[in-house]
Design a protein around this motif. Structure first.
Motif, PDB file in Angstrom:
ATOM      1  N   UNK A   1       0.819  -1.216   0.000  1.00  0.00           N
ATOM      2  CA  UNK A   1       0.000   0.000   0.000  1.00  0.00           C
ATOM      3  C   UNK A   1       0.849   1.261   0.000  1.00  0.00           C
ATOM      4  N   UNK A   2       2.048   1.155   0.554  1.00  0.00           N
ATOM      5  CA  UNK A   2       2.907   2.324   0.724  1.00  0.00           C
ATOM      6  C   UNK A   2       4.047   2.383  -0.285  1.00  0.00           C
ATOM      7  N   UNK A   3       4.026   1.506  -1.287  1.00  0.00           N
ATOM      8  CA  UNK A   3       5.085   1.493  -2.308  1.00  0.00           C
ATOM      9  C   UNK A   3       4.540   2.124  -3.584  1.00  0.00           C
ATOM     10  N   UNK A   4       5.094   3.266  -4.024  1.00  0.00           N
ATOM     11  CA  UNK A   4       4.551   3.953  -5.205  1.00  0.00           C
ATOM     12  C   UNK A   4       4.673   3.103  -6.463  1.00  0.00           C
ATOM     13  N   UNK A   5       3.792   3.349  -7.405  1.00  0.00           N
ATOM     14  CA  UNK A   5       3.806   2.620  -8.670  1.00  0.00           C
ATOM     15  C   UNK A   5       5.134   2.765  -9.397  1.00  0.00           C
ATOM     16  N   UNK A   6       5.820   3.875  -9.184  1.00  0.00           N
ATOM     17  CA  UNK A   6       7.094   4.113  -9.860  1.00  0.00           C
ATOM     18  C   UNK A   6       8.163   3.096  -9.456  1.00  0.00           C
ATOM     19  N   UNK A   7       7.946   2.379  -8.337  1.00  0.00           N
ATOM     20  CA  UNK A   7       8.916   1.368  -7.887  1.00  0.00           C
ATOM     21  C   UNK A   7       8.825   0.096  -8.708  1.00  0.00           C
ATOM     22  N   UNK A   8       7.807  -0.013  -9.564  1.00  0.00           N
ATOM     23  CA  UNK A   8       7.668  -1.187 -10.404  1.00  0.00           C
ATOM     24  C   UNK A   8       6.853  -2.284  -9.736  1.00  0.00           C
ATOM     25  N   UNK A   9       6.962  -3.475 -10.283  1.00  0.00           N
ATOM     26  CA  UNK A   9       6.174  -4.603  -9.799  1.00  0.00           C
ATOM     27  C   UNK A   9       7.003  -5.485  -8.871  1.00  0.00           C
ATOM     28  N   UNK A  10       6.312  -6.373  -8.152  1.00  0.00           N
ATOM     29  CA  UNK A  10       6.970  -7.339  -7.279  1.00  0.00           C
ATOM     30  C   UNK A  10       6.203  -8.642  -7.368  1.00  0.00           C
ATOM     31  N   UNK A  11       6.820  -9.623  -8.022  1.00  0.00           N
ATOM     32  CA  UNK A  11       6.182 -10.916  -8.197  1.00  0.00           C
ATOM     33  C   UNK A  11       6.972 -12.036  -7.550  1.00  0.00           C
ATOM     34  N   UNK A  12       6.605 -13.267  -7.855  1.00  0.00           N
ATOM     35  CA  UNK A  12       7.249 -14.439  -7.261  1.00  0.00           C
ATOM     36  C   UNK A  12       8.743 -14.462  -7.571  1.00  0.00           C
ATOM     37  N   UNK A  13       9.115 -14.189  -8.818  1.00  0.00           N
ATOM     38  CA  UNK A  13      10.532 -14.185  -9.182  1.00  0.00           C
ATOM     39  C   UNK A  13      11.295 -13.096  -8.446  1.00  0.00           C
ATOM     40  N   UNK A  14      10.639 -11.964  -8.202  1.00  0.00           N
ATOM     41  CA  UNK A  14      11.289 -10.878  -7.454  1.00  0.00           C
ATOM     42  C   UNK A  14      11.557 -11.303  -6.012  1.00  0.00           C
ATOM     43  N   UNK A  15      10.642 -12.097  -5.452  1.00  0.00           N
ATOM     44  CA  UNK A  15      10.857 -12.604  -4.098  1.00  0.00           C
ATOM     45  C   UNK A  15      12.121 -13.463  -4.065  1.00  0.00           C
ATOM     46  N   UNK A  16      12.247 -14.377  -5.037  1.00  0.00           N
ATOM     47  CA  UNK A  16      13.437 -15.222  -5.112  1.00  0.00           C
ATOM     48  C   UNK A  16      14.690 -14.358  -5.257  1.00  0.00           C
ATOM     49  N   UNK A  17      14.624 -13.334  -6.112  1.00  0.00           N
ATOM     50  CA  UNK A  17      15.761 -12.432  -6.304  1.00  0.00           C
ATOM     51  C   UNK A  17      16.151 -11.740  -5.001  1.00  0.00           C
ATOM     52  N   UNK A  18      15.152 -11.343  -4.209  1.00  0.00           N
ATOM     53  CA  UNK A  18      15.429 -10.690  -2.932  1.00  0.00           C
ATOM     54  C   UNK A  18      16.152 -11.636  -1.972  1.00  0.00           C
ATOM     55  N   UNK A  19      15.738 -12.892  -1.941  1.00  0.00           N
ATOM     56  CA  UNK A  19      16.390 -13.863  -1.061  1.00  0.00           C
ATOM     57  C   UNK A  19      17.852 -14.017  -1.450  1.00  0.00           C
ATOM     58  N   UNK A  20      18.117 -14.162  -2.741  1.00  0.00           N
ATOM     59  CA  UNK A  20      19.498 -14.294  -3.210  1.00  0.00           C
ATOM     60  C   UNK A  20      20.294 -13.041  -2.882  1.00  0.00           C
ATOM     61  N   UNK A  21      19.712 -11.892  -3.160  1.00  0.00           N
ATOM     62  CA  UNK A  21      20.393 -10.610  -2.903  1.00  0.00           C
ATOM     63  C   UNK A  21      20.719 -10.443  -1.428  1.00  0.00           C
TER      64      UNK A  21
ATOM     65  N   UNK B   1       0.656   6.244  -0.612  1.00  0.00           N
ATOM     66  CA  UNK B   1       1.769   6.354  -1.546  1.00  0.00           C
ATOM     67  C   UNK B   1       1.613   5.392  -2.720  1.00  0.00           C
ATOM     68  N   UNK B   2       1.044   4.230  -2.455  1.00  0.00           N
ATOM     69  CA  UNK B   2       0.880   3.231  -3.512  1.00  0.00           C
ATOM     70  C   UNK B   2      -0.403   3.385  -4.288  1.00  0.00           C
ATOM     71  N   UNK B   3      -0.974   4.571  -4.283  1.00  0.00           N
ATOM     72  CA  UNK B   3      -2.266   4.811  -4.933  1.00  0.00           C
ATOM     73  C   UNK B   3      -2.305   4.219  -6.342  1.00  0.00           C
ATOM     74  N   UNK B   4      -3.358   3.464  -6.600  1.00  0.00           N
ATOM     75  CA  UNK B   4      -3.530   2.862  -7.921  1.00  0.00           C
ATOM     76  C   UNK B   4      -2.881   1.495  -8.067  1.00  0.00           C
TER      77      UNK B   4
END
Length: 405
Positions: free
Chosen positions: A139-159, A240-243
């Motif tokens: 809710x608080x992440x603006x649209x300009x930050x892009x998307x966050x999906x399952x693959x992004x979760x995996x990327x975060x764990x690795x990072x 902040x995450x409007x829309x």
């Protein structure tokens, strides 16, 4: 529209809560009369009105000290890395004479904040250098930050594992067992030096086809389109995450509450009675739990829907068909990461056998590097929080990490 309606109803209830709070502040004015039986019941009602509510703000971890050796040591939160969707936090302690194993605790994104794992952290801190994935409210992440999906979760764990650096161990609780296992498979195949030495999976949906629960039945009993049409909503304009398209946390909480509605009703009845009887400690224990339980966060639509599709409807990892950005996940490539799976006998969210399925997937691990532990008498939350977690499950986790260090 549903999200906006919920927000409007919440706003309309605010004056009533403010009046109840004001009423509570009058209690000292009446001295001994304020503690008469009728007054106790009146103020208990005001307390319930004023303090029983949902919030979308992350609670504090409230971990100021940790047991280490024969005494307590101070703990401070340290931000190690940050992305728009999550932080890597470290619960830093003073330098120890003997270096403690570094552990990344991977928290779920399932409607609650990572602070739900507070007790998990407190216990792990006794013998480990603990880090946690502190996910942010979509809710608080603006649209300009892009998307966050399952693959992004995996990327975060690795990072985050790379930010911590080797040697490191990983503990995943509930829903992230699948992306955590996928991350280790990818890192093993790439010979990534930050690949964890041990992986502990606790009550996670590795193979939901085994002993399906009500959660699994809901996922398979409705089409993917049904979830998208009925459970995905836009964040209201005030945030902040409007829309942004999200699965609202209040909907997830409603589903959890419905699964055990009688228990939650009884707990709130008990809370009222403790307040009316002046039993402050007993009331505080229940209140603290629900303050945490009623703190909800929104999930991005893409992460929620992809998890429903890949994990709960098609069970792709269990079938050997899961892909990460077009690359097939092969858990058989895991050869140096010791595996421990933990399940609760009475788990009604991830039933017995669903987590243990990881052992068959990790075919490249020698038998002495794979262990399973089934805890009798506990449900889902008892696997990672409470008396049995602390006294019976944690010793198994500690021994597993120590053996792999």
């Amino acid at each position: 529209m549903l999200y906006q309606f919920f927000q409007t109803m919440t706003d309309l209830a605010t004056p009533m809560r403010l009046m109840a709070e004001a009423g509570l502040r009058t209690r000292p004015m009446f001295g001994a009369l304020a503690h008469a039986p009728l007054a106790n019941s009146f103020y208990a009602t005001l307390d319930m009105v004023a303090n029983t509510r949902l919030t979308a703000d992350r609670p504090a971890y409230r971990i100021a000290t940790a047991l280490c050796g024969n005494g307590e040591v101070p703990v401070r939160e340290e931000l190690v890395a940050a992305t728009p969707f999550g932080d890597l936090l470290r619960f830093a302690k003073p330098a120890q004479a003997v270096e403690q194993p570094k552990v990344l605790l991977v928290a779920p994104i399932s409607g609650h904040f990572a602070t739900l794992l507070r007790n998990t952290v407190e216990v792990l801190l006794r013998d480990h250098d603990v880090y946690i994935t502190d996910w942010k409210n979509a809710r608080d992440v603006p649209l300009s930050a892009g998307s966050f999906g399952f693959d992004d979760y995996v990327d975060h764990v690795v990072h985050f594992l790379q930010e911590i650096g080797p040697p490191v161990h990983m503990v995943a609780v509930c829903q992230p067992c699948v992306p955590a296992l996928a991350a280790v498979a990818l890192m093993s195949e790439d010979a990534n030096p930050a690949c964890p030495r041990s992986l502990t999976l606790m009550g996670g949906p590795v193979d939901v086809r085994i002993n399906p629960t009500a959660v699994n039945d809901l996922a398979t009993g409705n089409s993917f389109q049904w979830f998208e049409d009925n459970l995905i909503h836009n964040v209201p304009l005030r945030y902040e995450g409007r829309g942004r398209r999200v699965y609202p946390g209040f909907l997830q909480l409603s589903a959890f509450m419905a699964m055990n509605s009688s228990r939650h009703f009884e707990q709130h009845r008990a809370l009222y009675q403790h307040l009316a009887d002046g039993e402050e400690e007993q009331a505080r224990a229940i209140r603290d739990f629900y303050d945490e339980y009623f703190a909800v966060l929104d999930l991005t639509a893409e992460f929620y829907l992809e998890t429903i599709d890949r994990v709960f409807q098609r069970a792709l990892l269990a079938k050997g068909e899961l892909e990460h950005r077009g690359r097939r996940i092969d858990c058989g490539r895991i050869r140096r990461t010791a595996l421990l799976t933990v399940e609760g006998e009475r788990d009604d969210i991830c039933a017995v056998g669903q987590t243990a399925a990881a052992h068959d997937l990790c075919s490249g691990l020698r038998p002495h590097m794979k262990r399973h532990y089934l805890q009798a008498g506990v449900g889902h939350y008892g696997v990672f929080s409470g008396r049995r977690w602390e006294g019976q499950i944690y010793p198994q986790v500690r021994a597993h990490i120590l053996a792999a260090s």
